[in-house]
Every structure is written in C-alpha cells, then in structure tokens.
Design an enzyme around this catalytic site. Structure first.
Site, PDB file in Angstrom:
ATOM      1  N   CYS A 124      96.644 -16.376  13.259  1.00  0.00           N
ATOM      2  CA  CYS A 124      96.254 -16.698  11.893  1.00  0.00           C
ATOM      3  C   CYS A 124      97.293 -17.628  11.304  1.00  0.00           C
ATOM      4  O   CYS A 124      98.470 -17.533  11.623  1.00  0.00           O
ATOM      5  CB  CYS A 124      96.215 -15.428  11.045  1.00  0.00           C
ATOM      6  SG  CYS A 124      95.084 -14.224  11.706  1.00  0.00           S
TER       7      CYS A 124
ATOM      8  N   GLY B 171      83.409 -16.056  25.348  1.00  0.00           N
ATOM      9  CA  GLY B 171      82.332 -15.883  26.322  1.00  0.00           C
ATOM     10  C   GLY B 171      82.773 -16.220  27.738  1.00  0.00           C
ATOM     11  O   GLY B 171      83.907 -16.632  27.970  1.00  0.00           O
TER      12      GLY B 171
HETATM   13  C1  LIG Z   1      82.141 -13.740  16.184  1.00  0.00           C
HETATM   14  C2  LIG Z   1      83.551 -13.396  16.582  1.00  0.00           C
HETATM   15  C3  LIG Z   1      84.431 -12.870  15.647  1.00  0.00           C
HETATM   16  C4  LIG Z   1      85.728 -12.538  15.987  1.00  0.00           C
HETATM   17  N1  LIG Z   1      86.573 -11.989  15.058  1.00  0.00           N
HETATM   18  C5  LIG Z   1      87.831 -11.604  15.420  1.00  0.00           C
HETATM   19  C6  LIG Z   1      88.702 -10.945  14.502  1.00  0.00           C
HETATM   20  O1  LIG Z   1      88.327 -10.672  13.380  1.00  0.00           O
HETATM   21  N2  LIG Z   1      89.951 -10.620  14.912  1.00  0.00           N
HETATM   22  C7  LIG Z   1      90.391 -10.887  16.183  1.00  0.00           C
HETATM   23  O2  LIG Z   1      91.529 -10.551  16.514  1.00  0.00           O
HETATM   24  N3  LIG Z   1      89.583 -11.488  17.084  1.00  0.00           N
HETATM   25  C8  LIG Z   1      88.316 -11.854  16.739  1.00  0.00           C
HETATM   26  N4  LIG Z   1      87.492 -12.445  17.668  1.00  0.00           N
HETATM   27  C9  LIG Z   1      87.983 -12.704  19.032  1.00  0.00           C
HETATM   28  C10 LIG Z   1      87.509 -11.621  20.014  1.00  0.00           C
HETATM   29  O3  LIG Z   1      88.018 -10.369  19.635  1.00  0.00           O
HETATM   30  C11 LIG Z   1      87.956 -11.948  21.442  1.00  0.00           C
HETATM   31  O4  LIG Z   1      89.368 -12.017  21.493  1.00  0.00           O
HETATM   32  C12 LIG Z   1      87.399 -13.264  21.931  1.00  0.00           C
HETATM   33  O5  LIG Z   1      86.072 -13.414  21.491  1.00  0.00           O
HETATM   34  C13 LIG Z   1      87.432 -13.387  23.466  1.00  0.00           C
HETATM   35  O6  LIG Z   1      86.676 -12.399  24.090  1.00  0.00           O
HETATM   36  P1  LIG Z   1      85.136 -12.620  24.586  1.00  0.00           P
HETATM   37  O7  LIG Z   1      85.141 -13.863  25.420  1.00  0.00           O
HETATM   38  O8  LIG Z   1      84.795 -11.385  25.359  1.00  0.00           O
HETATM   39  O9  LIG Z   1      84.327 -12.792  23.365  1.00  0.00           O
HETATM   40  C14 LIG Z   1      86.183 -12.761  17.326  1.00  0.00           C
HETATM   41  C15 LIG Z   1      85.292 -13.300  18.258  1.00  0.00           C
HETATM   42  C16 LIG Z   1      83.983 -13.609  17.913  1.00  0.00           C
HETATM   43  C17 LIG Z   1      83.064 -14.179  18.956  1.00  0.00           C
END
Ligand SMILES: Cc1cc2nc3c(=O)[nH]c(=O)nc-3n(C[C@H](O)[C@H](O)[C@H](O)COP(=O)(O)O)c2cc1C
Ligand SMILES: Cc1cc2nc3c(=O)[nH]c(=O)nc-3n(C[C@H](O)[C@H](O)[C@H](O)COP(=O)(O)OP(=O)(O)OC[C@H]3O[C@@H](n4cnc5c(N)ncnc54)[C@H](O)[C@@H]3O)c2cc1C
Ligand SMILES: Cc1cc2nc3c(=O)[nH]c(=O)nc-3n(C[C@H](O)[C@H](O)[C@H](O)COP(=O)(O)OP(=O)(O)OC[C@H]3O[C@@H](n4cnc5c(N)ncnc54)[C@H](O)[C@@H]3O)c2cc1C
Ligand SMILES: Cc1cc2nc3c(=O)[nH]c(=O)nc-3n(C[C@H](O)[C@H](O)[C@H](O)COP(=O)(O)O)c2cc1C
Ligand code: FES
Ligand code: FES
Lengths: 272, 305, 305, 272
Positions: free
Chosen positions: B131, B218
C-alpha cells in the site's frame, strides 16, 4: 442458489450472432428462480484455464429439463459457447441476483416491458412469469428495439400473444420493421398518450437505452426498474468488481453491487 | 489418519494448509452456501482500514489471459463494522480467522493492530504492505526493506497476535524484504500479492480500468509466485504462505513442495466458490495415496540435485 | 496509401512497427518458409556472445498457464559464426537486421559492439542487460540503474549504430532504469524481457527445468508488459519498443496505443510462425478501417481522462 | 512443410486412453512425407489462449483425405483433443523432423521394428512405407511392447500380415499376451539367435526402452535408429528447447535438436 455441472442439451442458431442454448439444471432450480435472475457460466472446459472467469447470462426461460439462455456473440467467451458440442459439461452457478420485483407488480397494474437487443432474454423470463401467473395480457405492453428487423427475436411468438391482448410495439434503427428510431421514442409517445394511467416500467437493454428510459420514467413519475450489466468476476458479491453508483447511499460509500444488489434496480436510485 | 495440520509460527496451528486470500473471500460468510468455513485452514478477510473506504470508480476489473486485473481500491467496511457485523458470524461458524489490514501511515497500521489485538475470535493478523505510504510520498511500504521493517516493528509492538506480513512481488529482490520483516518480528510471510498490470480498450482508446492500472492475479502469475515462494522459503526461518494463481490441488501441492507451510487461494474462488474445500480434501487424498502421514514430511521436500 | 513506417531514434526507420523478439526467431532464415523477412519492420537475432555458448542442460522449457518458461541459457553460435554463416542470408533477404547481444562483463559487451559496428548489413544493436554481471557478483546489469547506465555508456562509445537497450521487468522501478539508459545514450529502449518464474513436477518432486528457474513469456505477461511500456513511454523521450505476450493484431495495437513506437513478437512465433507478417498486415487493415493514414497518429494516442 | 488449418474428420476411441484422429491435409502433404515425421498440432481453439503451445504427434498413417494420428491421453492437451468435435479446425504445422532413414534400409536387409506403447504410431508409418514400397515382409520383424494386452493396438492387422511373412513378437509387462516382460528381452533373444545376420533396428517408444535398445544394438553391432521425444515449444528448430546430448558433437556445443535434427537419431550418436 446452486453450483452445478450442467449439460448442453440443445443449441439453436437464431441469427448469425445469436443463439439459444438449453442447459440442464438441478431439481429445485426452477422453484428458486425469480425472473430477471442470471447464471454465471463457465466457457472454458476443465482443461483450459483461459478464458478464466465465468460469464453472466440472464435465465431466459425455464424448461422441463432445465432452462434456456439467449446469447449474443460479442467476444471470446460467447464465441466458444456458440460452438459448444451437445453433451458438453459447463460449470454453472445460479440463480444469482435479485430479479425483477414481481411482488410489486400488481395484476391490475399496467406493465410496460422494454427490451433492447439481447436484453430480450431477461424480459422473456418476466413475460413467462406473467403468463404463468395469469396476469391479464391486456395490461402488458411489450416494446422491443433492435438494430434491424432480422435481429428481432421470438417475434412470431409475441405476435401470437397480441391476439390474446398483449400490446406489442417495435422500433428498429434502420426502420426495417416498426418505428424507425429508438425504442425510447415509442416509450415516450405511449407515456404521453396514457398520462392518466401510468405503467410500471421494467427494462433490460444497452446502457444508453436504460439511461434514457430512466429519465423518461422520472419525468412521467412512473415506477421503473432497470436490469443493468457490468463486468463481473464472481457474480455473487465477493469481488466488488461490478459496482455502480447509487444515489440513495452514503456519499462515502456510494456503491451497489450489480450482481448481488441487482441486476435489477429501481431507476430512481441509480445515477445514470 | 493423516495429519494435515500446520504450524504458522508458534501461536497459530491450522487444521490444514488451505487458506483464503484476502479480498477474494469477502468477509467469509458469503461462502457459507458453498462450504463449511471451519473445514478450511483459515479464512482471511478482505483488507480492513480504520475507517470504511469507498474504493475506486468502476470499471474495476478486467479479464486477461489466464488471469484478471483488479483495481477495487481496497474498498472495505472499516474495522468497526467488521467487528460488530461480520466477526460474530465467523466466530459462530468456528472459523479460524485471519484479519488482513492496511493503513496509509504507520500510525494507522498501529492503531488498527491495537484495536484488533483486543478482540477475541481473531487468530492472526495479516499486514498488507503493498500500500502506498502517504508520508513517504506514496512509495509502497512493500517495495523497500527498511520501510517494510519499520512498519512491522511498529505493528509488532501493538499486538501479541501471530503476525503475517504479506509481500508485494513488484520488487527487484523479494528475499531482502522477507528477511527484513522477519528480523522486525513478523511470525510469517505470505506472498505474493498482485503484480501491477494494465489493459486498454482499442475502441475507446482508453484504459479499461478507471484507475488505469490494476493488480494481476490468477493462474497467469503462478510461475512467478512459485519462484518467489521457493526463493523466500530458502532464505527465511519463519513459515511462508504461498499465494498466486492456485486453481487446483496440484497447484497447492506445488507451493507446499517448494517450501510453503500453507497456501492461499484467491481469484479462483470467484470461478469455483467451493474450491478451497475441494483443495483441502484433494491434499488429503494425495498424501494418502503417497503414503505420507504428516503433511510436514511433504512441505519443502523439493529435490534440487 | 497508409504510412506504416516508424522511426526508432534518428538512424533507424522501419517499414512497419512489427519486429521479432530475440531468441524466438532463430537467426531469421528459419522463418523464410513462412513469410518474407523484408516484409517485417525488423528481424532481431538470437542473443549473441563473443564465443559460442552451449546454454543450459535440458529440460529447458515448460508450458505454463497462457505462457511458457524457458531456460535456454543464452545458447548461441557466437558472433563470428553469425557474421560468416547467418548474416549473408539476412542481407540477401533484404531484411532490416537488429543484432541482440550480451556479455558477462562490460568489456565483453564493448568488444562485441566494436565487432558488430564494423560490419555492413546490421541496422541496429539491441543490448540485453538481463544478464548476470560476473564482476559484480552475478547481479544483473538490468536491475540497477547505475550498472545499466555504465554498461550503456561503455557500449555507446564503441558504436555509432542505433542502440536499443532491452530492459528487464524483474525490478521495483523500471522507469528509473529506462531513464538511466536514456541518459547514457541509448537511442531506444525495448521492454519487457521475461519475468523470472519456476515450475515443479509433483511426481519426481523436482524442478521441471534443469536450471530450476526460467523466464516467463507469452500472453500471461501481457498486462504487466503493457503497464511497464505505458509507464516508460511517459517518462522517456526516446522511442520505446513494446514486447510481451503479443499474440494478435489487437495486442500489438494496444502496445502502440500506450506509446510503443514498435513492437516485438516473441513466444507466439512458436505457435504460429507466420504471425509477425499477419500482424503487420492486420495493423494496416486496422489503420485503414479507422481512417488513420499515418501510424504515428495512432501511437501513444491513449486517452487518460 | 505446411502451416495449415486442418479439419477433424474422424475420431475413434481405441482404448479408454488412446484414440485415432483423422485430419485433413493440404494437397501435397503426402508427397512430402517421410515416415517418422511429425506434426505440431494446436489443441486450443482460436478463442482459447491456453494451452498455448502446439503439441507434437507422429504422423501415423496417410489417408486419401489427410492423415491419422494415434494419441495417448497423458495431460491437458491430449484430453482436449480426445473430446474434439468432428469438424473442429486445428492449426497444424508439418510434416516436421527428419523421419527414419528410409534410404539406408535396403530391401534385402533384415529390418527390426520395435515399438513401445504409443511409439507404435511412428512405427506404423514406417511399416506402411515398407508395404507400399513392396519390401519383402519376410525381412521384417515387428516387436511390440505394452503394459497389458488390451493396450496392444492394431494387433489384428499385424496378425494378418504375419500370413504374408511378417514376423510378429509381443511382450507385455503383465504377461497377458506374448512374453511377460520387456520388449528388449525379445530383441536381445532374437539378436543372439541371428548373430550372423544382423538387422537394422528402428524404434520408437519410452526413453528407458530406447536406452536399453541402443545398448543392445551396440553390443550386437547393429545399426540402430531411435525416435526420441522431448518437450517442444516450436517443433521447427528455433526455440532451442528440445535439445539432447550428442556424442559426435563438440563438447562446447554438445546438442542436437530433437525437432529438427531428429526425432530419429542414429543410436551410436546419442548419449543415452
Ligand atoms: C479482487 C481482488 C481483491 C483483492 N484484495 C486484496 C486485499 O484487500 N488485501 C490483500 O492483501 N490482497 C488482496 N488481493 C490479492 C489476493 O489476496 C492475492 O494475493 C492475489 O490475488 C494473488 O492470488 P491469486 O492469483 O490466487 O488471486 C486481492 C485480489 C483480488 C483479485
Ligand atoms: C446480469 C447480466 C446478464 C446478462 N445476460 C445476458 C444474456 O442473457 N445474453 C447475452 O448474450 N449477454 C448477457 N449479458 C452480457 C454477457 O455477460 C457478455 O456479453 C459476456 O460476458 C461477454 O463475454 P465474452 O467472453 O464473449 O466477451 P469478452 O471477450 O469478455 O468481451 C467482449 C467485448 O465486450 C466488452 N465487455 C465485456 N463485458 C462487458 C461488460 N460487462 N460491460 C461492458 N463491456 C463489456 C469487452 O470490452 C469487449 O469489447 C449479461 C450480463 C450481465 C451482467
Ligand atoms: C516427435 C514426437 C512425436 C510424438 N508422437 C506422439 C504420438 O504419435 N502419439 C502420442 O500420443 N504422443 C506423441 N508424442 C508425445 C506427445 O507430444 C505428448 O504426449 C503431448 O505433447 C502431451 O500433451 P498434453 O498436453 O496432453 O500433456 P501435458 O499436460 O503437457 O503433460 C502431461 C504430462 O507429460 C509430461 N510431459 C509432457 N511432455 C513431455 C515431454 N516431451 N517429455 C517428458 N514429459 C513430458 C508432463 O510433465 C506431464 O506430466 C510425441 C512427442 C514427440 C516429441
Ligand atoms: C525461448 C526464448 C529465448 C529467448 N532468448 C532471448 C535472448 O537470447 N535475448 C533476449 O534479449 N531475449 C530473449 N528472450 C526474450 C524475448 O525476446 C522476449 O523479450 C520475451 O519472450 C517476452 O516476449 P513474448 O511474451 O512475446 O515471448 C527469449 C524468449 C524465449 C521464449
Ligand atoms: S461480480 Fe463480484 S461483486 Fe459483483
Ligand atoms: S522444439 Fe523448438 S528447437 Fe526443437
């Protein structure tokens, strides 16, 4: 609401870029369904990771063995669906969303259903509901818009219903059928002609049409419910991707989720 | 009986290594129609801030090859509403709860940690350091080892809850950042957060996202995540939680193999809301078929030579 | 007639913006069955070193979601063999030739630049700075602005050929590196090279690649590449070449839209060897249909507000 | 060599995890074809970007309207192909690779064809060639290996050829048909029995089998050509992904490309 594997039972081309697909559903699916709700449907088989996300489609029509979607090909996902073999398994999620406010539509009320383009899919589900619940067809005014007459879907069926009292009006951009111009021209004219007996308007279609319609409804002080589209990742309220601005909410938190709070909204609450 | 439980630092034992990734699982409740929350290793909440945040204008999401970009903008209901409206349901479901949170200044992080520390029913905290630090001119806390360390040091003082630091992948050297937050007292690191990306629309000639850029998540990012988890796991002594593109039991096992003690599933929860429960069951089946009775015997068992 | 030609720095005009990415187009000749080399903006060769390099042990490649990892290890025939055995064919085909090269020390880069500078038939040089600097303990030239700048300064002195510096995406701040090489005299920057990733095999419990990690390329990385190209194009005054996951005319147009003056197609040459010619034709069709007569009117025409 | 869209003409399941697929080809395809060559075939349609890379498959048999592949399902790509609808368009590239050294196989020469598992696909192309070119079948010794009898493909066809002189031997891991054990046991026995009249060995199958075969051939000083597999990205020599070590090459540059220099190699040159 269900998460289920669904079999492609039938696929019928309606125009070069629209088709109807019949899908199997779990037993209690129909019982839960409210017109205007949608499903999220996978477009990639289990061996493909791309396209990744499910796509939202209005549940157009319940069928004894499942339900039908009416789909317009606009991109990769809809193109894949268009060529899907019968018997293919899709992963489905639904019914989702709120659906049209069927409780507030009284049987003695004038109902104006306005469909633009593929928005007809959602409107048919509502029309089917009204027929099923024996709403008087003479109270129902169906207004359809399309670019050209060949893109008007289910038109023969609607024509037949006019014999039982349904009012049907048509607008095409090129004037090849009905009014040449916008569907909202027809709406505006009809609202003026019936100023004393305002209908409830329910509509699904492209955003510019909905925006115009919302304004007409305010002017005529008709209740008006609009089914919106939005880019969706989840379809059930967890990704916060599909939000739209809502006037009745706190300015610090002005959003409603199209998938979860909608897709149908009271036009008066939307900032269109 | 196969022992699927894993220890995340001294204070936190999960019944299995499958967690949900912040921001992809709402506040937990939304998934109750699809699975039992207490069958998961832990539920990680949407990232919370002191006050509610509206997030960004739409459009906020767009699909990309094998992935998606999001620019939700950290919209959340704020810590107060979470504690009163959401936490009770999680407690009632007997879920293991990890609260993800963030601030714009170190003070905000500290204040949040203190508030959350006083609450019962929260099992661990996850600090999102991807952040912008408004005081440091908008530089991300997570892109500089010193800035990350001072943040973790400050938060560490305010809470005795197990502390997970969630790392950004948008860096030259993620190992140095992991080592810095370890030294600062983090009990655990989780990685990766999203990679910054962009999509444009040729018709309108505009960025697709109102925010211009967004976070890529993803399956597309899995190889990058796996590499980073592998590197970090070999260079820190605290547990590592693997995140990034997990879409199947095999993906989860791959992260465990390279040294993750637990994993989080993000984007794929949208595609299949029951996936975390399916992966937890799948891991059990795999260990059973491989005649491994303790998951710890599998974790980090990658052979390099 | 639509003017598709683009100017890469003062010295190099390409007949269209479609180039091939180094390492994915062999030495050019291999593609002659599929397209006419002189219909492309430029052919970029496999990266050359002073002496031939054997590269890594196999396995060297593995498919990933919407992409692939490669750890070829910069195998190449060496500059001498290139000049005697390959360059003549490129000249005969009237191709615009960009030679990609690399070294392990600044000296090696300099020596190569000098050799290549003396040759006719080479239209530009592309320096790959995503290579470990053996003198700096294996740190990549491309991950530090100062190291990148001193490399470019040194090479710049040895050649008057247009100089393209190819940037690594595995960095916290690619803008600072682009600005550093611009200041050091690079005529152009190209980006992105591959992102470092990894794949493992659950059966053998080993990394799939003999080299453990590899470079991720293909559509999966397009959103990251597009973001970096957008950011760099807004922060330097030299032309930017966009690379990363381009698989269609629309992808190529997206890079041009955010400010790339030209683009390179990499991995997708493997899938469709004729793709570069198809994209060049596709761009012409698009401009025609959009009534744009000079491609320069389209480049960088993204609207941000 | 062609880059062409190819239509799925027929798809026949042979066992639960192997199938035959007939594909259309351009006009001069057959004329260019050398037995042992392969095609790179797309497995994802144009709307899917995943799986991204084409897959290599031996051209098993030329047909009047195209050619056939024989495919074993081992992962995502082959699974997608297994369920492909008739009429689907694939993107194909081929014929690629060197193929078997048909010039060095004299008609008066004893020929030993050794196929392990799905390696039969490549060996059939060579057998077809020999039949076409009227090689005396009595000179040909076909040795097949499989895990179990139900995985032996085309066995009735081969049986019929034995009536015309073909020698056929079979090994299965579980002994459900023929010799119980390895195909190389049979090869070793036959080489010993015919020490004075050494055959030329041509083989395709799993790497451990090829390695063992290569050693047997060296011991018996038979010429031996092996068709190798390797992970491939391009299939035509540009990615440098598919290399394998070659003894005859410079230690500074010890590689040959399986796709371009092979897939068929003189066993004596390989470091197996
Ligand atoms: C729609 C969305 C919202 C997310 N919001 C947060 C969040 O509020 N805080 C955070 O630490 N990561 C957030 N992330 C990141 C996910 O927790 C994760 O680290 C990231 O999507 C990678 O994992 P994945 O490929 O399985 O989605 C968000 C991801 C997505 C797709
Ligand atoms: C609640 C709801 C109900 C729907 N019902 C139907 C229906 O019954 N029948 C039907 O045919 N369609 C319906 N849609 C629209 C349908 O979901 C999209 O057409 C479909 O997701 C497009 O998928 P695709 O992969 O073919 O297109 P993509 O390749 O994803 O996109 C194609 C084009 O459309 C644009 N696009 C995609 N999604 C959106 C969006 N949400 N807003 C703006 N632009 C977008 C893209 O930028 C691109 O230009 C509905 C949408 C919603 C939200
Ligand atoms: C020249 C050549 C000819 C071939 N001919 C045939 C044929 O006629 N019939 C046939 O069925 N198959 C043939 N193959 C093998 C075939 O290409 C693979 O089975 C196919 O690519 C697997 O694709 P997939 O997507 O199903 O598997 P993937 O999902 O890509 O992989 C499945 C499994 O196989 C492993 N794997 C994949 N490719 C390789 C490899 N090259 N080396 C080692 N492990 C690998 C993966 O690690 C994984 O475990 C041939 C291969 C080559 C190189
Ligand atoms: C097999 C392979 C070999 C490569 N070799 C080189 C190289 O020698 N020099 C170089 O600068 N980049 C090399 N690259 C990187 C590409 O030129 C390109 O930057 C990268 O693949 C991203 O583009 P893409 O997604 O279109 O493939 C290689 C990429 C691949 C896939
Ligand atoms: S689509 Fe995810 S919240 Fe609406
Ligand atoms: S597969 Fe690319 S060189 Fe052989």
């Amino acid at each position: 609401m269900f998460l289920f594997p669904s079999t492609v039972l039938q696929l019928t081309e309606l125009t070069p870029d629209t088709f109807r697909i019949r899908l199997s559903s779990p037993e209690n699916f129909a019982r839960q369904f409210i017109p205007g709700q949608f499903v999220m449907a996978s477009v990639a088989g289990p061996s493909h990771l791309d396209p990744l996300l499910k796509r939202p489609f209005s549940i157009c029509r319940l069928r004894p063995d499942g339900f039908e979607l009416l789909i317009k090909v606009v991109g990769r996902g809809t193109e894949i669906l268009q060529h899907m073999a019968i018997g293919t398994l899709l992963s489905l999620h639904g019914p989702l969303g709120n659906g049209y406010p069927v409780n507030v539509i009284g049987k003695d009320r004038k109902i104006m259903l306005v469909a633009g383009g593929i928005g007809i899919a959602s409107i048919i589900s509502l029309l089917d509901y009204c027929l099923e619940a024996a709403y008087p067809l003479k109270n129902i005014n169906l207004i359809l818009g399309a670019r050209t007459s060949s893109e008007l879907l289910y038109i023969d069926e609607f024509r037949q219903l006019t014999e039982k009292g349904l009012t049907l009006s048509i607008a095409t951009d090129d004037g090849s059928r009905g009014h040449r111009g916008l569907v909202t021209d027809l709406v505006s004219r009809q609202l003026q002609n019936n100023a004393e007996n305002n209908p409830i308007i329910l509509s699904c279609g492209p955003l510019p049409m909905l925006t115009a319609l919302g304004k007409l409804a305010v002017e005529a002080s008709c209740p008006c419910y609009l089914s919106l589209e939005s880019r969706m990742a989840c379809g059930f309220g967890v990704c916060l991707g599909c939000v739209t601005r809502n006037k009745t909410k706190d300015e610090k938190h002005p959003w409603v989720k199209v998938c979860h709070d909608g897709p149908v909204f009271d036009a008066a609450t939307l900032q269109l | 009986m196969i022992d699927l439980s894993v220890l995340l630092g001294s204070g936190l034992r999960l019944k299995n290594p499958v967690m949900t990734a912040s921001g992809t699982f709402g506040y937990g409740r939304e998934y109750e129609p699809y699975l039992e929350l207490n069958k998961l290793g832990a539920v990680v909440t949407k990232g919370l801030s002191l006050l509610p945040k509206p997030g960004n204008e739409p459009p906020r999401i767009v699909e990309t090859p094998c992935g998606m970009l999001n620019a939700i903008g950290l919209e959340n209901i704020g810590v107060e509403a979470f504690l009163s409206d959401e936490l009770p349901a999680l407690k009632a479901a007997q879920a293991t709860v990890v609260v993800n949170f963030f601030g714009e200044t170190i003070d905000e992080y500290e204040e949040l940690a203190e508030i959350l520390d006083q609450e019962t029913g929260i099992d661990a905290l996850e600090i999102n350091i991807s952040c912008p630090n408004v005081k440091a001119g908008g530089l991300q806390f997570g892109t500089d080892p010193r800035m990350a360390a001072s943040l973790v040091t400050a938060v560490r003082r305010r809470t005795s809850l197990p502390l997970i630091t969630k790392l950004s992948p948008n860096v030259t050297d993620i190992i140095s950042i992991a080592m810095a937050v370890e030294a600062a007292g983090s009990d655990c690191v989780s990685l990766i957060n999203t990679l910054t990306g962009m999509a444009v629309d040729l018709q309108s000639r505009k960025p697709v996202l109102a925010n211009i850029t967004g976070g890529l998540s993803g399956p597309a990012i899995k190889p990058i995540a796996l590499r980073m988890v592998h590197q970090v796991a070999r260079n820190v002594n605290i547990p590592v939680i693997g995140i990034g593109g997990i879409s199947s039991t095999n993906d989860a096992l791959e992260f465990l193999l390279v040294g993750a003690t637990a994993i989080q599933v993000g984007t794929c929860n949208f595609v299949n809301p029951a996936i975390t429960a399916e992966i937890a069951a799948g891991i059990e089946t795999f260990l059973h078929e491989s005649s491994i009775s303790h998951i710890s015997d599998f974790i980090g068992s990658l052979q390099l030579a």
